[in-house]
Enzyme design. Structure first.
Site, PDB file in Angstrom:
ATOM      1  N   ASP A  24       0.821  -1.203   0.000  1.00  0.00           N
ATOM      2  CA  ASP A  24       0.000   0.000   0.000  1.00  0.00           C
ATOM      3  C   ASP A  24       0.862   1.262   0.000  1.00  0.00           C
ATOM      4  O   ASP A  24       1.963   1.277   0.553  1.00  0.00           O
ATOM      5  CB  ASP A  24      -0.897  -0.006   1.242  1.00  0.00           C
ATOM      6  CG  ASP A  24      -2.041   0.990   1.137  1.00  0.00           C
ATOM      7  OD1 ASP A  24      -2.345   1.434   0.016  1.00  0.00           O
ATOM      8  OD2 ASP A  24      -2.613   1.320   2.190  1.00  0.00           O
ATOM      9  N   ASN A  72     -10.359  -2.716  -6.848  1.00  0.00           N
ATOM     10  CA  ASN A  72      -9.535  -1.736  -7.555  1.00  0.00           C
ATOM     11  C   ASN A  72     -10.099  -1.330  -8.910  1.00  0.00           C
ATOM     12  O   ASN A  72      -9.694  -0.303  -9.474  1.00  0.00           O
ATOM     13  CB  ASN A  72      -8.102  -2.269  -7.748  1.00  0.00           C
ATOM     14  CG  ASN A  72      -7.278  -2.234  -6.481  1.00  0.00           C
ATOM     15  OD1 ASN A  72      -6.302  -2.974  -6.335  1.00  0.00           O
ATOM     16  ND2 ASN A  72      -7.653  -1.383  -5.528  1.00  0.00           N
TER      17      ASN A  72
END
Length: 246
Positions: A24, A72
């Site tokens: 991340d 996503n």
């Protein structure tokens, strides 16, 4: 790694068998420097190569990274398109070197939703490395932990419906055999970069007893040294698995 001294602190008898990483912070790293988010993703790929090299050098059994989640797809089209292009380029560029390093690769998730071209690249890379005996490198792409559990349950239901198994035969071993990481050890250590302290629907079944390690460092800045810090910290923890421990 060129400098092997970074491994001198590692007790190889206390390493996790399976490490999972939520990579991340690519976007945060880029925007914090006045760059496009795409620059962060490109930098993140370079970090991944370094971390995989450490896994190879330490002979970890398995490494799973969260490359692209089922959620996503909600990102802006331009960013998704760039990620697909980068993903394709990564497979094509790195597969030969990974093969030379004896890495086995497996792509996990709803792979059928990728373009035919990317699906072929994944198949070709998997085939190229299928007989290797080194690190099992799992790339979670279009992956969600709940989705994986549902898919596994459906496979078992289909076998029951076909008369191949009975409900009484269902146990943890059977269920594990229907997951995307079938045949691999459960996750021992789950790492997340960039400060958020959650597992974000990643390897829910496999991480039931995983040790969690969080860092505020963004993924592009995550170094081999910090990865080793996480491995060393893992070796110090008392893993009880519901018992009383040491």
């Amino acid at each position: 790694m060129n400098d092997k001294k970074i491994y001198e602190r590692v007790d190889k008898t206390k390493l996790p068998r399976h490490v999972a990483i939520i990579m991340d912070g690519n976007g945060r790293w880029a925007t914090g420097r006045g760059l496009l988010r795409s620059a962060g993703h490109t930098a993140g790929v370079k970090t991944l190569k370094k971390i995989l090299t450490v896994a190879v050098d330490l002979n970890l059994e398995a490494l799973t990274v969260y490359a692209f989640s089922t959620e996503n797809w909600k990102r802006p089209h331009a960013e998704v398109d760039f990620l697909m292009k980068l993903f394709s380029e990564y497979i094509e560029k790195e597969k030969r070197e990974m093969n030379e390093k004896n890495v086995r690769i497996r792509f996990i998730g709803r792979l059928e939703e990728f373009s035919p071209g990317i699906q072929k690249q994944m198949t070709d890379a998997t085939e190229l490395m299928k007989n290797n005996t080194g690190v099992q490198f799992n790339v979670a792409a279009n992956y969600g932990g709940r989705d994986e559990i549902i898919r596994a349950a459906k496979k078992i239901a289909e076998k029951i419906s076909a008369g191949k198994i009975s409900p009484d035969e269902i146990d943890g071993t059977l269920f594990d055999g229907e997951t995307d990481t079938a045949g691999q050890p459960p996750v021992d250590l789950l790492i997340r970069t960039s400060g958020d302290m959650r597992i974000s629907n990643f390897l829910l079944w496999q991480s039931a007893y995983a040790e969690l390690w969080f860092t505020k460092t963004t993924w592009p800045e995550f170094s081999p040294e910090e990865f080793i810090d996480a491995l060393i910290e893992f070796g110090k923890r008392d893993r009880k698995f519901g018992g009383l421990g040491k």
